[in-house]
Design an enzyme around this catalytic site. Structure first.
Site, PDB file in Angstrom:
ATOM      1  CG  ASP A 136    -117.938  35.549 -46.023  1.00 11.10           C
ATOM      2  OD1 ASP A 136    -117.230  35.191 -45.398  1.00 11.10           O
ATOM      3  OD2 ASP A 136    -119.360  35.538 -46.001  1.00 11.10           O
ATOM      4  N   GLY A 137    -115.441  34.290 -47.353  1.00  8.53           N
ATOM      5  CA  GLY A 137    -115.299  33.004 -48.107  1.00  8.53           C
ATOM      6  C   GLY A 137    -113.652  32.581 -48.075  1.00  8.53           C
ATOM      7  CG  ASN A 138    -110.432  35.078 -46.491  1.00 10.37           C
ATOM      8  OD1 ASN A 138    -110.862  35.348 -47.590  1.00 10.37           O
ATOM      9  ND2 ASN A 138    -110.120  35.803 -45.407  1.00 10.37           N
TER      10      ASN A 138
ATOM     11  CG  ASN B 224    -115.634  37.530 -37.369  1.00  6.42           C
ATOM     12  OD1 ASN B 224    -115.401  38.636 -38.150  1.00  6.42           O
ATOM     13  ND2 ASN B 224    -116.554  36.714 -37.625  1.00  6.42           N
TER      14      ASN B 224
ATOM     15  CB  SER C 274    -122.355  39.533 -41.230  1.00  7.99           C
ATOM     16  OG  SER C 274    -122.911  38.353 -42.155  1.00  7.99           O
TER      17      SER C 274
HETATM   18  C1  IPE Z   1    -118.812  38.891 -41.577  1.00 11.88           C
HETATM   19  O1  IPE Z   1    -118.368  37.469 -42.106  1.00 11.88           O
HETATM   20  C2  IPE Z   1    -117.617  39.553 -40.970  1.00 11.88           C
HETATM   21  C3  IPE Z   1    -116.480  39.832 -41.715  1.00 11.88           C
HETATM   22  C4  IPE Z   1    -116.323  39.719 -43.157  1.00 11.88           C
HETATM   23  C5  IPE Z   1    -115.380  40.349 -41.265  1.00 11.88           C
HETATM   24  P1  IPE Z   1    -118.660  36.294 -41.250  1.00 11.88           P
HETATM   25  O2  IPE Z   1    -118.229  35.274 -42.280  1.00 11.88           O
HETATM   26  O3  IPE Z   1    -118.258  36.188 -40.078  1.00 11.88           O
HETATM   27  O4  IPE Z   1    -120.221  36.261 -41.513  1.00 11.88           O
HETATM   28  P2  IPE Z   1    -121.596  35.490 -41.083  1.00 11.88           P
HETATM   29  O5  IPE Z   1    -121.113  34.584 -39.750  1.00 11.88           O
HETATM   30  O6  IPE Z   1    -121.302  34.081 -42.406  1.00 11.88           O
HETATM   31  O7  IPE Z   1    -122.828  35.996 -41.221  1.00 11.88           O
HETATM   32  C1  IPE Z   2    -113.042  36.049 -44.243  1.00 10.77           C
HETATM   33  O1  IPE Z   2    -113.889  34.960 -44.598  1.00 10.77           O
HETATM   34  C2  IPE Z   2    -114.051  36.933 -43.335  1.00 10.77           C
HETATM   35  C3  IPE Z   2    -113.563  37.128 -42.019  1.00 10.77           C
HETATM   36  C4  IPE Z   2    -114.478  36.977 -40.791  1.00 10.77           C
HETATM   37  C5  IPE Z   2    -112.170  37.194 -41.676  1.00 10.77           C
HETATM   38  P1  IPE Z   2    -114.484  33.473 -43.602  1.00 10.77           P
HETATM   39  O2  IPE Z   2    -113.374  33.274 -42.564  1.00 10.77           O
HETATM   40  O3  IPE Z   2    -115.801  34.106 -42.997  1.00 10.77           O
HETATM   41  O4  IPE Z   2    -114.704  32.548 -44.586  1.00 10.77           O
HETATM   42  P2  IPE Z   2    -115.862  31.505 -44.737  1.00 10.77           P
HETATM   43  O5  IPE Z   2    -117.176  32.052 -44.716  1.00 10.77           O
HETATM   44  O6  IPE Z   2    -115.771  30.721 -43.548  1.00 10.77           O
HETATM   45  O7  IPE Z   2    -115.815  30.769 -45.969  1.00 10.77           O
HETATM   46 MG    MG Z   3    -117.567  33.781 -43.699  1.00  8.07          MG
END
Ligand code: IPE
Ligand code: IPE
Ligand code: MG
Length: 244
Positions: free
Chosen positions: A17-19, A66, A196
């Site tokens: 998470d956090g990309n 997603n 999540s």
């Molecule tokens: C959870 O991350 C799903 C994946 C890492 C694939 P999200 O970024 O979608 O989660 P929420 O929406 O912040 O809970």
């Molecule tokens: C990657 O991070 C997780 C996926 C759902 C692919 P995010 O795309 O959720 O990154 P943030 O949370 O918006 O920073």
């Molecule tokens: Mg995220």
């Protein structure tokens, strides 16, 4: 990196998470964040196997929720995952890693090109037994649990089993993680402290580490730090310390 003093782990899970926030911080597009994120996967997963003797690693890459994102972000993510499989499959195969894709692959929204690449990776590595790499793709824990319930209910209905036969072992046999041990440690990057919809049944007794690092910044050093923290945790499984 010394693994001797670390507590052994059989199954580790990551919520990458956090990309998006990593990219935003750098005034880049979210796609660039995903690109940077996907490029971290191989090193982290292989380090789990090679440096720490972890048998199974699970990585959450795309959730059933997603689909709520803009279509162009979804398309980019799928393309990046496709590229990842095409590029790395022979490497993982040569290292004896069995790739499993956990999630609803029957979903018609998944482009056939993506699906074919995924299926090929799974097929190519299905006989490997050194390590397991679970890629959670179009994965949702609620969906998985409900799917298991439906399958079990129809076995009862058909008279194959009776309701009394349902226990943990039987239930686990209907999950995507069938045959694998429960998760010992779950690491979520980016500072969010929630699951999540990730592996809710399988984390029943897991330790959790929520690191502030965004996934594209998560590296071997941070992995080691997390494993060290895990090693200091006292896992009691309902018992009392040292049986005293
Ligand atoms: C959870 O991350 C799903 C994946 C890492 C694939 P999200 O970024 O979608 O989660 P929420 O929406 O912040 O809970
Ligand atoms: C990657 O991070 C997780 C996926 C759902 C692919 P995010 O795309 O959720 O990154 P943030 O949370 O918006 O920073
Ligand atoms: Mg995220």
């Amino acid at each position: 990196m010394k693994s001797e003093k670390l507590k052994p782990i059989k199954h580790i899970a990551f919520i990458m998470d956090g990309n998006g926030r990593w990219a935003k911080k750098r005034f880049l597009s979210r796609s660039m964040g995903h690109k940077a994120g996907v490029s971290r996967i191989k090193e982290i997963i292989m380090s789990c196997y090679d440096d720490y003797g972890i048998y199974c690693a699970s990585l959450f890459t795309f959730s059933t929720e997603n689909w709520n994102r803009p279509q162009d972000e979804i398309d980019t993510l799928f393309e990046l995952l496709e590229e990842f499989f095409v590029k790395e499959i022979d490497f993982f195969n040569s290292r004896g890693v069995k790739i499993q894709v956990l999630g609803n692959l029957q979903d018609e929204r998944i482009p056939s090109k993506t699906l074919n690449v995924i299926k090929e990776a799974v097929r190519k590595t299905e006989n490997n037994d050194k390590n397991v790499f679970n890629v959670l793709f179009n994965y949702g824990s609620r969906f998985e649990i409900i799917k298991a319930c439906k399958e079990i209910a129809s076995s009862v209905k058909e008279g194959i089993i009776s309701a009394e036969d349902i226990d943990n072992a039987l239930f686990e046999n209907h999950l995507y993680t069938k045959g694998l041990s429960s998760i010992d440690l779950l690491i979520r990057t980016s500072g969010e402290k929630r699951l999540s919809n990730c592996l809710l049944y399988q984390v029943a007794y897991a330790e959790f580490i929520f690191t502030k690092k965004f996934w594209p910044d998560f590296n071997k050093k941070e992995l080691y730090r997390c494993l060290l923290e895990y090693s200091k945790r006292d896992r009691r499984f309902g018992a009392i310390k040292d049986g005293k």
